[in-house]
Design an enzyme around this catalytic site. Structure first.
Site, PDB file in Angstrom:
ATOM      1  NE  ARG A 549      96.145 103.367  55.670  1.00  0.00           N
ATOM      2  CZ  ARG A 549      95.045 102.784  56.128  1.00  0.00           C
ATOM      3  NH1 ARG A 549      95.113 101.961  57.156  1.00  0.00           N
ATOM      4  NH2 ARG A 549      93.898 103.034  55.583  1.00  0.00           N
ATOM      5  CB  SER A 609     102.131 109.196  47.558  1.00  0.00           C
ATOM      6  OG  SER A 609     102.000 108.028  48.296  1.00  0.00           O
ATOM      7  CG  ASP A 663     100.804 106.687  45.785  1.00  0.00           C
ATOM      8  OD1 ASP A 663     101.522 106.891  44.787  1.00  0.00           O
ATOM      9  OD2 ASP A 663      99.830 107.423  46.068  1.00  0.00           O
TER      10      ASP A 663
HETATM   11  C1  BG6 Z   1      96.582 103.931  49.282  1.00  0.00           C
HETATM   12  C2  BG6 Z   1      97.976 104.267  49.713  1.00  0.00           C
HETATM   13  O1  BG6 Z   1      96.702 102.639  48.854  1.00  0.00           O
HETATM   14  O2  BG6 Z   1      96.115 104.728  48.217  1.00  0.00           O
HETATM   15  C3  BG6 Z   1      98.193 105.759  49.809  1.00  0.00           C
HETATM   16  O3  BG6 Z   1      98.287 103.552  50.858  1.00  0.00           O
HETATM   17  C4  BG6 Z   1      97.797 106.360  48.524  1.00  0.00           C
HETATM   18  O4  BG6 Z   1      99.531 106.032  50.121  1.00  0.00           O
HETATM   19  C5  BG6 Z   1      96.359 106.094  48.376  1.00  0.00           C
HETATM   20  O5  BG6 Z   1      98.186 107.677  48.398  1.00  0.00           O
HETATM   21  C6  BG6 Z   1      95.710 106.861  47.316  1.00  0.00           C
HETATM   22  O6  BG6 Z   1      94.468 107.063  47.771  1.00  0.00           O
HETATM   23  P1  BG6 Z   1      93.930 108.373  48.506  1.00  0.00           P
HETATM   24  O7  BG6 Z   1      92.536 108.391  48.040  1.00  0.00           O
HETATM   25  O8  BG6 Z   1      94.030 108.104  49.943  1.00  0.00           O
HETATM   26  O9  BG6 Z   1      94.722 109.511  48.027  1.00  0.00           O
HETATM   27  C1  GLC Z   2     100.644 112.776  43.105  1.00  0.00           C
HETATM   28  C2  GLC Z   2     102.093 112.435  43.393  1.00  0.00           C
HETATM   29  C3  GLC Z   2     102.387 111.033  42.954  1.00  0.00           C
HETATM   30  C4  GLC Z   2     101.399 110.092  43.552  1.00  0.00           C
HETATM   31  C5  GLC Z   2     100.030 110.495  43.219  1.00  0.00           C
HETATM   32  C6  GLC Z   2      98.978 109.601  43.823  1.00  0.00           C
HETATM   33  O1  GLC Z   2     100.492 112.808  41.748  1.00  0.00           O
HETATM   34  O2  GLC Z   2     102.919 113.340  42.755  1.00  0.00           O
HETATM   35  O3  GLC Z   2     103.690 110.680  43.329  1.00  0.00           O
HETATM   36  O4  GLC Z   2     101.667 108.802  43.081  1.00  0.00           O
HETATM   37  O5  GLC Z   2      99.791 111.802  43.653  1.00  0.00           O
HETATM   38  O6  GLC Z   2      99.004 109.631  45.185  1.00  0.00           O
END
Ligand code: BG6
Ligand code: GLC
Ligand code: GLC
Length: 923
Positions: A549, A609, A663
């Site tokens: 996003r 993340s 994240d």
């Molecule tokens: C969201 C974040 O809140 O949660 C993402 O904006 C994050 O960056 C995510 O990785 C985790 O959820 P998913 O299910 O999209 O991996």
């Molecule tokens: C993976 C990444 C970590 C992140 C998590 C959730 O473990 O290494 O940085 O916080 O995924 O998205």
């Protein structure tokens, strides 16, 4: 009819009045006889009315609309298909309740070869009257005793005995080996059994007896045994009819017509329990005063009214009541009765059958009557025979009306013009009565002319059919054992979870001290949650979850977000680093254009993340990719520099990258904006991870000893040093091996959305190879990686979904499964997601306890900001996490807050805080 009726009712008085008036003359007597026998005549119209009324009751009961005391019960059994003929093995069969006071034990060998039968061995035991009417435990102890007496005498291998229990009373079945007695019928009335599971009672009795180790595998009604024992012939045998002590039928109904079942495919055998049919409108006109007397004097007055006109327990009794009446009226035996004739149960089905049998002759009738203490004349013999014929003909005709109703029901449900079907018949009335079956068949042809029915007598009283069902049940039970064995390593107990928590604590401490640990415990340079005074417009990027996003975040007194989702194709995520970052910048440019922001250089927060070693807020060296990313030339590089370089390559843009944020941190910050107690961030989505506020004094490598800093634990990698080896199953190993980062992120691979579907898929493959699922057929689709998405777990485990919908979801995947399969797949999903949630809970418990201890608190109240598709979409995940935390960290009161706006908002808030602080220092 009434005059005869009333005189038939009160025995003593009427006999007296007959003798007072003197013996009737010849014409009176023939009139009396005619009137009496006339009562047993049932017209075709009456039979049709019974047929129609019974059909109505059946269909109503199927729809689940029956009143609390239904006319017929329509009880689904757990038999779903007629035998294949391939069932094999040795089985013990125990029959209780079909034939009067006798209990039968059989040793049945199924060869699995069509046409090749081995005669069963069997032994009959007479159940003493006091046992039939005594305490339930006594009855089952008696049965267990008979079993061992029988087995003692068998020259066979008695290891691993599997028993099929033929229990011929109305029962609610909830499984092939679970059956609750609704009410006794026929001559039984043992206390403490109604409402109980009769399989359990039998198991308990066998255990008390202690002689043999017998596994009670299946319980069936006698009608089901009769149907299932029918040799597979040209046409399917889909109806079982029993006329023994009682009467009943079963048939194969379409499962979708049976409202109580949660199933829309296939068929299920339904036991009609027509003995209780009692529609006053239809039955009333055919009930004689003798029927009323019989009912009145029976063990269960008012119940089983239909059965009491047909069942073998009652035919002799009806004959006796008529003979006694005629004797008392002076028409029979010169007006004399005898004590035997006046006592209940003195004329048995066998007597009636013999007396009616043309081959036995008058001498036998004479002898039977003499045994009753009577002195019959020649005309008496003939008249007695007429009475027997009248009673039994009516029984056969009524039974035919009922069977015709079943056939009509079958025909309706099959939607066939003409129904071709075989009916398996069993029971002593069918077998021993000379005319019963032919009257029955003739009447069925009249009442259901559109049905082409063949009648097949059961060979060994249904014992073979019970063995068939037992064989199927044994196979299913073996499958269940294999399923349990397979899932056992996923079921973690308290000690195992506490050990995970303890290991996690150890790894956290080591990681914080900078020692070798699978937990990196990365400082994030975020030192405080927002205080509400932050203001401004910020750009944010959010990379690493399901969606990429770009966001515009306006922070005023509240937070306003505008965002756009862009896709990152797998080729880009796993291509070159330059390509990836160019793509990101392209998306930003597109977003700026759409939002009219081109040319502005807003401060930017980057939610990235993945594990990064940060040297400041705006510097993060990617340690290694995780999840589905593997772009080259990025690991070991500063991600902010990679982004800036891409911005430079794309000269048109100017961006001011202020902060890089994991994240978990974004989520914590975003929730912290609403709740100041939020000091933990948790993600359970594509990947899993947590961050929390740690005391700076505990963090090696960051200067300063006071205050706190948010630590990105990177707990996905927990156990990569082998410390979780004891929890790893073969399925975890397979998933790990096939991943793009083998032997990395072992904790994440047991918990997060990217992997749970894969674990399930590997378990399903294993169960298929064991023959437990999909009839052992290898299904190509199931070999495809990632075919089983984690969102299916969430859908399948949703409580609001019926099993049939579970099946629909799986069938959409191209998995052709039976309802047994669907149930097993559901259990697999539950085991896998439960373990994931518990492991996650153990992790959270470690974190909250660490915070509590850091602060030297007796009790800690803390909030956790959570995000991630698995956590949010799965119906039970969040509550299981919370429950595990409560169990493992009882001194912490933990509130879970779901983040609504994603980590992008948090990244903007981190940026806003940084800008505020920068301004302060400038001032
Ligand atoms: C969201 C974040 O809140 O949660 C993402 O904006 C994050 O960056 C995510 O990785 C985790 O959820 P998913 O299910 O999209 O991996
Ligand atoms: C993976 C990444 C970590 C992140 C998590 C959730 O473990 O290494 O940085 O916080 O995924 O998205
Ligand atoms: C009684 C029982 C029924 C059984 C039938 C024939 O009606 O309730 O379960 O099938 O007798 O034995």
């Amino acid at each position: 009819m009434d005059s005869i009726g009333s005189s038939g009712l009160r025995q003593g008085e009427e006999a007296l009045s007959c003798s007072e008036e003197g013996l009737p003359g010849p014409s009176d007597s023939s009139e009396l006889v005619q009137e009496c026998l006339q009562q047993f005549k049932v017209t075709r119209a009456q039979l049709q009315q019974i047929q129609a009324s019974l059909l109505g009751s059946m269909e109503q009961a199927l729809r689940g609309q029956a009143s609390p005391a239904p006319a017929v019960r329509m009880l689904p059994t757990y038999v779903g298909s007629t035998p294949h003929g391939t069932e094999q093995g040795d089985f013990v069969v125990l029959e209780l309740g079909a034939t009067g006071a006798s209990l039968r034990v059989l040793w049945v060998t199924l060869t699995g070869i069509e046409g090749h039968r081995v005669e069963p061995r069997s032994q009959e035991f007479v159940i003493p009257q006091e046992v039939m009417l005594g305490a339930g435990q006594q009855l089952f102890d008696f049965a267990a005793h008979c079993l061992s007496e029988f087995l003692d005498a068998q020259p066979v291998n008695k290891q691993g005995l599997q028993l099929g229990f033929s229990f011929s009373f109305p029962c609610h079945q909830t499984g092939l080996d679970r059956s609750t007695l609704i009410s006794w019928t026929k001559g039984f009335r043992c206390s403490g059994v109604e409402g109980q599971d009769v399989v359990q009672l039998l198991r308990d009795a066998i255990r008390r007896q202690g002689a043999y180790n017998i596994d009670v595998v299946a319980v069936v009604n006698d009608t089901v045994g009769t149907m299932m024992g029918c040799e597979p012939g040209v046409r399917p045998c889909e109806v079982g009819l029993v006329v023994d002590t009682g009467t009943n039928a079963c048939y194969m109904e379409e499962a979708r017509h049976v409202a109580v079942l949660d199933e829309d495919r296939g068929r299920v055998c339904v036991s009609v329990e027509w003995g209780s049919f009692s529609d006053d409108g239809a039955l009333g006109p055919v009930l004689t005063t003798f029927d009323h007397t019989l009912d009145h004097e029976s063990l269960n007055p008012g119940a089983q009214r239909f059965e009491k006109m047909i069942g073998g327990l009652y035919l002799g009794e009806l004959v006796r009541l008529v003979l006694a009446h005629l004797a008392r009226c002076g028409v029979l035996f010169g007006g004399c009765t005898s004590p035997a004739l006046l006592s209940q149960g003195s004329i048995l089905l066998e007597h009636v059958a013999e007396m009616e049998d043309p081959s036995t002759g008058a001498a036998r009738v004479h002898a039977i009557l003499q045994d009753l203490g009577l002195s019959p004349g020649a005309s008496d013999v003939e008249l007695v025979q007429h009475v027997c014929v009248a009673v039994c003909t009516r029984a056969a005709q009524l039974c035919a009306a009922a069977l015709a109703a079943v056939l009509s029901c079958l025909q309706h449900s099959r939607e066939q013009q003409t129904l071709q079907v075989a009916v398996a018949t069993g029971g002593r009335v069918c077998e021993r009565h000379p005319r019963f079956c032919s009257v029955l068949q003739g009447t069925v042809m009249l009442l259901a002319p559109e049905c082409d029915v063949s009648f097949i007598p059961s060979v060994d009283g249904g014992g073979r059919g019970v063995a068939m069902v037992t064989a199927v049940a044994a196979r299913l039970a073996a499958h269940r054992r294999l399923l349990e064995e397979t899932l056992a390593p996923f079921r973690l107990n308290h000690d195992q979870l506490a050990a995970v928590q303890a290991q996690m604590r150890k790894a956290m401490a080591k990681g914080l001290r900078g020692e070798a640990s699978s937990l990196r415990m990365l400082p994030t340079f975020v030192r405080a949650t927002p205080d509400g005074s932050e203001r401004g417009d910020f750009l944010a990027l959010d990379l690493g979850g399901t969606n990429f996003r770009v966001l515009l975040v306006r922070v005023t007194t509240g937070v306003q977000i505008t965002s756009e989702i862009y896709s990152i194709p797998e080729t880009v995520a796993q291509g070159s680093g330059q390509q990836l970052f160019d793509h990101i910048v392209d998306c930003i440019v597109d977003f700026q254009q759409k939002q009219g922001l081109s040319g502005q250089s807003l401060p930017l927060g980057f939610t990235f993340s993945f594990p990064c070693r940060q040297l400041g807020l705006d510097q993060g060296i990617l340690l290694n990719w995780t999840k589905g990313f593997k772009a080259s030339d990025c690991e070991g590089q500063d991600v902010v520099s990679l982004l800036r370089e891409a911005i430079t390559r794309r000269q048109a843009v100017e961006l001011n990258v202020v902060a890089i944020v994991n994240d978990t941190v974004g989520t914590m910050m975003s929730c912290g904006y609403e709740d100041p107690r939020c000091e933990i961030g948790l993600i359970v989505g594509t990947g899993t991870n947590a961050c929390y506020m740690e005391e700076l004094r505990n963090v090696a490598g960051v200067p300063g000893d006071s205050g706190r800093m948010c630590i990105n634990m990177e707990w996905g990698a927990f156990g990569d040093d082998g410390s979780l080896a004891m929890l790893n199953t073969r399925f975890d190993a397979s998933v790990d091996q096939a991943s793009i980062n083998p032997s990395k992120q072992r904790f994440e691979k047991m918990i997060s959305g990217m992997y749970l579907g894969e674990i399930v898929r590997h378990i399903l493959l294993h169960l298929t190879s064991l023959g437990v699922l999909f009839r052992g057929q290898q299904i190509q689709r199931l070999q495809t990686r990632d075919i089983f998405k984690t969102k299916f777990l969430s859908e399948i485990e949703s409580d609001s979904l019926a099993l049939r919908q579970v099946r629909a979801i799986l069938e959409d995947l191209g998995l052709p499964l039976t309802s047994d399969d669907a149930l097993m797949v559901l259990e697999v999903c539950q085991a896998v997601s439960q373990r994931a949630a518990q492991l996650c809970g153990a992790g959270v418990a470690a974190v909250v306890e660490k915070i509590r201890e850091n602060r030297g608190l007796e009790e800690l109240a803390v909030s956790v900001g959570v995000d991630g598709t698995l956590y949010k979409l799965h119906p039970h995940f969040s509550s299981l996490v919370a429950a595990t935390v409560r169990e493992l960290a009882p001194r912490c009161v933990v509130t879970f807050l779901q983040s609504e706006d994603g980590s992008g908002k948090g990244a903007a808030l981190v940026t806003a805080v940084a800008c505020r602080l920068a301004q302060l220092t400038r001032v």
